[in-house]
Design a protein around this motif. Sequence first.
Motif, PDB file in Angstrom:
ATOM      1  N   LEU A  21       0.814  -1.210   0.000  1.00 12.42           N
ATOM      2  CA  LEU A  21       0.000   0.000   0.000  1.00 12.42           C
ATOM      3  C   LEU A  21       0.852   1.267   0.000  1.00 12.42           C
ATOM      4  O   LEU A  21       0.483   2.271  -0.614  1.00 12.42           O
ATOM      5  CB  LEU A  21      -0.939   0.006   1.207  1.00 12.42           C
ATOM      6  CG  LEU A  21      -2.089  -0.990   1.162  1.00 12.42           C
ATOM      7  CD1 LEU A  21      -2.833  -1.012   2.491  1.00 12.42           C
ATOM      8  CD2 LEU A  21      -3.031  -0.659   0.028  1.00 12.42           C
ATOM      9  N   SER A  36       2.005   2.468  -3.435  1.00 13.11           N
ATOM     10  CA  SER A  36       0.946   2.832  -4.359  1.00 13.11           C
ATOM     11  C   SER A  36       1.050   4.310  -4.750  1.00 13.11           C
ATOM     12  O   SER A  36       1.700   5.106  -4.075  1.00 13.11           O
ATOM     13  CB  SER A  36      -0.407   2.568  -3.707  1.00 13.11           C
ATOM     14  OG  SER A  36      -1.443   3.045  -4.510  1.00 13.11           O
ATOM     15  N   ASN A  41      -1.739   6.127  -5.081  1.00 13.35           N
ATOM     16  CA  ASN A  41      -2.940   6.731  -4.536  1.00 13.35           C
ATOM     17  C   ASN A  41      -2.659   7.212  -3.117  1.00 13.35           C
ATOM     18  O   ASN A  41      -2.154   6.458  -2.281  1.00 13.35           O
ATOM     19  CB  ASN A  41      -4.075   5.700  -4.542  1.00 13.35           C
ATOM     20  CG  ASN A  41      -5.405   6.297  -4.263  1.00 13.35           C
ATOM     21  OD1 ASN A  41      -5.510   7.431  -3.833  1.00 13.35           O
ATOM     22  ND2 ASN A  41      -6.442   5.524  -4.518  1.00 13.35           N
ATOM     23  N   THR A  82      -4.708   7.953  -0.645  1.00 11.87           N
ATOM     24  CA  THR A  82      -5.498   7.259   0.372  1.00 11.87           C
ATOM     25  C   THR A  82      -4.899   5.898   0.697  1.00 11.87           C
ATOM     26  O   THR A  82      -4.867   5.489   1.863  1.00 11.87           O
ATOM     27  CB  THR A  82      -6.947   7.097  -0.115  1.00 11.87           C
ATOM     28  OG1 THR A  82      -7.437   8.364  -0.556  1.00 11.87           O
ATOM     29  CG2 THR A  82      -7.828   6.568   0.980  1.00 11.87           C
ATOM     30  N   LYS A  83      -4.411   5.202  -0.305  1.00 10.85           N
ATOM     31  CA  LYS A  83      -3.775   3.900  -0.058  1.00 10.85           C
ATOM     32  C   LYS A  83      -2.484   4.052   0.744  1.00 10.85           C
ATOM     33  O   LYS A  83      -2.163   3.195   1.575  1.00 10.85           O
ATOM     34  CB  LYS A  83      -3.488   3.189  -1.373  1.00 10.85           C
ATOM     35  CG  LYS A  83      -4.719   2.638  -2.040  1.00 10.85           C
ATOM     36  CD  LYS A  83      -4.361   1.880  -3.297  1.00 10.85           C
ATOM     37  CE  LYS A  83      -5.591   1.355  -3.997  1.00 10.85           C
ATOM     38  NZ  LYS A  83      -5.267   0.620  -5.223  1.00 10.85           N
ATOM     39  N   GLY A  86      -1.789   2.397   4.255  1.00 13.55           N
ATOM     40  CA  GLY A  86      -0.574   1.606   4.436  1.00 13.55           C
ATOM     41  C   GLY A  86       0.162   1.964   5.711  1.00 13.55           C
ATOM     42  O   GLY A  86       0.669   1.086   6.414  1.00 13.55           O
TER      43      GLY A  86
END
Length: 112
Positions: free
Chosen positions: A19, A22, A24, A26-27, A31
């Motif tokens: 995560l 990533s 993104n 939000t990810k 994470g």
Amino acid sequence: METLIILVSGVLVTVATYLLLSKNLTKVILGTAVLTHAVHLLLMAMGGFKGDTVPIIDNNSDKYVDALPQALILTSIVISFAVTAFFLVLAYQVNNQTQTDDLSKLRGYRHE
């Protein structure tokens, strides 16, 4: 039981690393939250609470449980929730300003 908790902690670290890498925003925030919970599980496993001794020193018992790992984990949980909440508010404001949460598009963004 400790081996199972350590293996679950390792799986959570793997998921958190995925995560964090990533694009993104939000990810990435999720994470960091998963990584802190993995560390909490690892600290609990290293604390060695077996459940067969009382946490209070009694006159009749010579064994007791060390409460320091639990106190450190509780403090770390509170701090990680506060940091996660701050990151989520920051991500909300970034999304309102830029209309994106893609980190590659945010690189080099200049506020007008």
